[in-house]
Design an enzyme around this catalytic site. Structure first.
Site, short mmCIF file in Angstrom:
data_model
loop_
_atom_site.label_atom_id
_atom_site.label_comp_id
_atom_site.label_asym_id
_atom_site.label_seq_id
_atom_site.Cartn_x
_atom_site.Cartn_y
_atom_site.Cartn_z
N LEU A 214 0.82 -1.21 0.00
CA LEU A 214 0.00 0.00 0.00
C LEU A 214 0.85 1.26 0.00
O LEU A 214 0.46 2.29 -0.54
CB LEU A 214 -0.93 -0.01 1.22
CG LEU A 214 -2.17 -0.90 1.13
CD1 LEU A 214 -2.95 -0.85 2.43
CD2 LEU A 214 -3.05 -0.47 -0.03
N CYS A 215 2.03 1.18 0.62
CA CYS A 215 2.89 2.36 0.65
C CYS A 215 3.33 2.76 -0.76
O CYS A 215 3.46 3.94 -1.08
CB CYS A 215 4.10 2.11 1.54
SG CYS A 215 5.13 0.70 1.05
#
Length: 448
Positions: A214-215
């Site tokens: 997700l980062c």
């Protein structure tokens, strides 16, 4: 020395009452080296094929080939079901469609095309989801052939056909022939529900798509696929433009495409298109026409063998054929064994390793990543309901359990039931095996 006879033009097949099926009848009326004891070459047995009803699921790259092959193999009663409409991108490999058909129903156009070219064949189109049809609809068919691009749809039809089987009604067993392609690779398999290995038994062969951190999606995307995933996972959750995401709704895909395109432009990333967006969201792998033709031929060959008993089919022994055309042409068959702990066709609970310190939410999230489960919206029951996705009232009532630890909700060795709306009425039975010591108050609460 006599001179060779020069023949101009095509050589016509021998004339008969119905010359189209002359060579086909030679196979159906004469036993061969592999025909079994059940082979029947009588006129009555041969004519039975005219009344067999075959359902083709999917009218895309594989489905177009399957429909054509079945019609030319002597099957007269065919139904086809597909919810999609024709897109310009389909025209390079889905040969039953033309540019003038863009926007029309795939099932309806494919049916009309094949009926026009193969006289005497009746094809009934159904422009809808397979989940829209009830058990009575599927009970009318003798053979079902799948040309799907979705693992979820395969699992749904597989579980539906297994649930249809009634030991007191031999006609309730519907052979399922499934084909699939991935670039230069493909597979065909035959499933006799409750007798042989089913698609759920083989689920671990379909590894879930690797997740992107997700980062990466939220901070510095590097690929056009990252922008699509950002729109799919983050933007959709933040803006919630529609109540639920329907991967087959063009309006929903268009919304994701526009968001992904704006994201790509922000980071100077090229390559975001509507087709890419659709492919990433639906996990579609680009298809190759030649692979589709080979796998469709294999599927229809199996349908013909099941219908005529002229040769043994894949289903009862070696039930899985794998083809690869990456570096030449190579194929092999093997037997995929039936699993006693299969949640669809088995009768034993499957062991599942659980960290008792995981919250219920973390456990539910892990079910999507497990190769043997791949559940997206599961509901969980133990001795009482732990969490239900629907209806909304029950979801709200059980939502507080999501933050509780698994060690508080179930005990080591307990059996839990897991259901998922995408798989119909299938109840996955798991036996909990704690993977480590539970660090907390050992309280197995009663959940109302």
């Amino acid at each position: 020395m006599s001179q060779p006879v020069m023949v101009s033009g095509p050589i016509s097949p021998p004339k008969s009452k119905n010359s189209r099926w002359t060579y086909l009848d030679n196979v159906r009326r004469h036993p061969g080296p592999f025909t079994g004891e059940t082979f029947n070459s009588s006129e009555e047995a041969v004519s039975l094929m005219d009344n067999l009803k075959v359902l083709v699921i999917g009218a895309g790259g594989l489905g177009c080939e399957i429909l054509k092959n079945l019609a030319l193999s002597g099957f007269k009663q065919i139904h086809v079901i597909d919810m999609d409409t024709i897109d310009v991108s389909n025209l390079n490999r889905q040969f039953l469609f033309r540019a003038s058909d863009v926007g029309s129903s795939k099932a309806e156009v494919a049916a009309r095309f094949v009926e026009k070219r193969v006289r005497g064949v009746s094809i009934t189109p159904h422009n809808c989801k397979i989940q829209d049809k009830d058990d009575d609809f599927y009970m009318q068919f003798n053979i079902i052939v799948c040309g799907l691009d979705s693992v979820e749809a395969r699992r749904w039809i597989n579980s539906t056909l297994v649930n249809l089987v009634d030991d007191e009604n031999e006609d309730s067993l519907k052979p399922l022939i499934d084909g699939g392609t991935e670039g230069f690779k493909g597979q065909s398999r035959v499933v006799f529900p409750t007798i042989t290995s089913c698609i759920e038994c083989q689920l671990d062969m379909h590894a879930p798509r690797a997740a992107v951190p997700l980062c990466t999606l939220a901070t510095i995307p590097r690929q056009p696929e990252h922008c699509v995933e950002w729109a799919h996972i983050i933007a959709w959750e933040q803006e919630n433009p529609f109540p639920t995401l329907d991967n087959d709704d063009p309006e929903h895909i268009t919304w994701l495409y526009k968001k992904a395109l704006a994201r790509a432009q922000e980071f100077n990333i090229q390559g975001v298109t509507y087709s890419l967006t659709q492919g990433v969201v639906k996990n579609i792998i680009p298809a190759i026409a030649s692979t589709n033709a080979i796998i469709a031929a294999s599927c229809c060959n199996e349908a013909f063998k099941i219908a005529t008993q002229t040769n043994p089919s894949l289903g009862m022994a070696e039930n899985y054929m794998y083809y690869t055309g990456n570096d030449g042409i190579y194929s092999y068959t093997f037997e995929h064994l039936k699993k006693d702990d299969c949640p669809v066709c088995g009768n034993l609970a499957r062991d599942i390793e659980v960290d008792p310190n995981f919250t219920l939410q973390e456990f539910i999230d892990s079910l999507a990543e497990r190769a043997e489960a791949q559940l997206k919206k599961p509901s969980i029951r133990a001795d009482r309901t732990l969490y239900m996705q629907s209806p909304p009232s029950l979801e709200e009532q059980t939502r507080p359990n999501l933050v509780k630890k698994m060690g508080e909700l179930v005990g080591n060795g307990d059996e839990i039931g897991v259901t998922d709306p995408s798989l119909g009425a299938v109840n996955f039975k798991y036996k909990v095996k704690f993977s480590r010591e539970f660090r907390g108050a050992v309280v197995k609460e009663n959940i109302d």
